[in-house]
Design an enzyme around this catalytic site. Structure first.
Site, short mmCIF file in Angstrom:
data_model
loop_
_atom_site.label_atom_id
_atom_site.label_comp_id
_atom_site.label_asym_id
_atom_site.label_seq_id
_atom_site.Cartn_x
_atom_site.Cartn_y
_atom_site.Cartn_z
N ASP A 137 76.05 134.90 -5.15
CA ASP A 137 77.35 135.54 -5.37
C ASP A 137 77.19 137.03 -5.11
OD1 ASP A 137 79.94 134.39 -7.32
OD2 ASP A 137 79.85 136.53 -6.83
N LEU B 64 79.16 139.17 -6.62
CA LEU B 64 79.64 139.74 -7.89
C LEU B 64 80.78 140.74 -7.70
CD1 LEU B 64 76.32 140.13 -9.95
CD2 LEU B 64 77.94 138.23 -9.93
N ASN C 149 85.99 137.96 5.25
CA ASN C 149 85.22 137.33 4.16
C ASN C 149 85.32 135.81 4.21
OD1 ASN C 149 83.67 137.91 1.60
ND2 ASN C 149 85.24 136.50 0.87
N SER D 53 92.46 124.40 -0.12
CA SER D 53 93.62 124.72 -0.97
C SER D 53 94.87 124.00 -0.49
CB SER D 53 93.85 126.23 -0.91
OG SER D 53 95.06 126.57 -1.53
N TYR E 196 95.67 133.75 3.75
CA TYR E 196 94.75 133.04 2.85
C TYR E 196 94.70 131.56 3.21
CZ TYR E 196 93.18 130.58 -1.32
OH TYR E 196 92.53 129.72 -2.16
N LYS F 117 91.71 129.16 5.24
CA LYS F 117 91.17 127.90 4.70
C LYS F 117 91.33 126.78 5.72
CE LYS F 117 90.00 129.13 0.43
NZ LYS F 117 88.64 128.99 -0.11
N HIS G 255 97.47 134.85 -12.38
CA HIS G 255 97.81 133.45 -12.61
C HIS G 255 98.64 133.27 -13.87
CE1 HIS G 255 94.28 133.12 -9.91
NE2 HIS G 255 95.13 132.30 -9.32
N LEU G 256 99.53 132.31 -13.79
CA LEU G 256 100.54 132.15 -14.82
C LEU G 256 99.96 131.92 -16.22
CD1 LEU G 256 103.54 131.91 -15.55
CD2 LEU G 256 103.37 129.45 -15.06
N ARG H 115 104.56 123.44 -10.52
CA ARG H 115 103.21 123.38 -9.94
C ARG H 115 102.43 122.25 -10.58
NH1 ARG H 115 105.39 126.07 -6.95
NH2 ARG H 115 104.95 128.16 -6.14
#
Ligand code: UFG
Length: 323
Positions: free
Chosen positions: A32, A34, A92, A117, A141, A145, A189-190, A221
């Site tokens: 990772d 980080l 990335n 996703s 995004y 993917k 996020h919700l 969702r």
């Protein structure tokens, strides 16, 4: 197959998967950078600071360890930011994945499980969305993917790559024992935002749009518990010899923004301050999975099927966060 390189294993879904795989007897080597991940979240003695955009740092890991398979979580995931700064996302998430595949193939590693996703589908033409739904992403995004999925298919034909792209719907919840959880900066996020509003850490939760064509006017969702995702990664890994392709991971249950807020109030016993706000650009009204393929091919079924149970784990984390 025991030694698994988990790229992005310090992130939200990655860290839960590392913990799960460790409990199942796997050895996880976590890589990772980080940037968004947390070192404290890594429950493996093997940690390597590495960056997808630095091919040498990836090659070094494959030279140091005997890797049997890779699980690749590392990605930037802010959809809005991907529209504003696509270069960051393609470098990335796309070029970085190509670098990872180079290192794998250079060292004869041919198995990968990948975080894809539901964003690869774009606006739903029908729901529930099965894997045959056309893939027309509406942001960089999701586009990135999808491009990775395409590359996998080409590499499978040309180099014998074995892959499974897992198309998540909305990952949610935290470790049932409270030692891992969701900690994004910034948080968008919700569920964490609702819980933080309930705790008084935020003024309120803004509901992005109440005029959608849904029963209560707010977006629906498919929230899937992070430990259910972790299990699916193990099952996918274990099927790579016989399976290659892509699978949805969702519960098949749709929950609206207002229903999330009510569930959070129920679970916590506290009111949530709410403000009605305009729609957020790019949000489809309804997204939920047809999840039969995961059951059929992986023998996987979500264990968390009630939103209250998912939110209960998230609440435990919000109240006793470790990072
Ligand atoms: N929402 C609000 N208020 C907020 C935050 C969110 O009303 O403050 C609403 C959103 O409009 C949406 C729902 O809550 O209807 C869920 O939003 P999230 O941001 O939690 O999740 P998304 O559905 O936008 O995003 C998720 C993943 C992404 C992935 C995307 C695919 O987090 O990584 O699904 O569509 F790309």
């Amino acid at each position: 197959m025991k030694n698994i390189l988990v790229v992005g294993g310090a992130g939200y879904i990655g860290s839960h998967t590392v913990k799960h795989l460790g409990q199942q007897g796997y050895t996880c080597i976590v890589a990772d950078n980080l940037v968004y991940g947390h070192r404290e979240a890594v429950q493996s003695p093997f940690f390597e600071l590495a960056d997808l955009q630095n091919p040498a740092s990836l090659q070094a890991i494959f030279s140091k360890y005997r890797i049997d398979a890779v699980i690749h979580f590392a990605a930037y995931t802010y959809v809005g930011e991907s529209v504003e700064d696509p270069r960051k996302y393609y470098h990335n998430n796309l070029v970085g994945t190509i670098n990872l595949l180079d290192a794998m193939l250079d060292h004869g590693v041919k198995k990968i499980v990948f975080s894809s996703s539901c964003a690869t589908y774009g606006n739903p033409l029908y729901t529930p969305m099965d894997e045959a739904h056309p893939q027309k992403p509406i942001n960089p995004y999701g586009q990135g993917k999808l491009m990775v999925e395409t590359i996998f298919a080409d590499y499978a034909r040309a180099y014998g790559l074995r892959y499974m792209a897992l198309r998540y719907f909305n990952a949610a919840g935290c470790s049932h024992d409270g030692d891992l959880g969701e900690s994004h900066t910034p948080e968008t996020h919700l569920i964490p935002l609702v819980l933080q509003a309930i705790r008084g850490e935020r003024e309120c939760i803004k509901i992005f749009g109440t005029d959608y064509d849904t029963p209560d006017g707010t977006c629906q969702r498919d929230y899937i518990h992070v430990e259910d995702l972790a299990l699916a990664h193990q099952l996918a890994l274990e099927k790579l010899d016989s399976l290659s392709g892509y699978i949805n991971l969702g519960t098949g249950i749709k929950t609206s923004v207002k229903e999330i807020i009510s569930a959070a109030e129920r679970v916590t016993g506290k009111p949530c301050p709410v403000q009605i706000a305009p729609r957020r650009p790019g949000d489809p009204a309804i997204l939920f999975a047809a999840q039969g393929k995961a059951q059929q091919l992986l023998g996987w079924q979500p264990r968390y099927t009630h939103i209250d149970d998912i939110i209960r784990t998230a609440w435990q984390w919000e109240c006793h966060k470790k990072f």
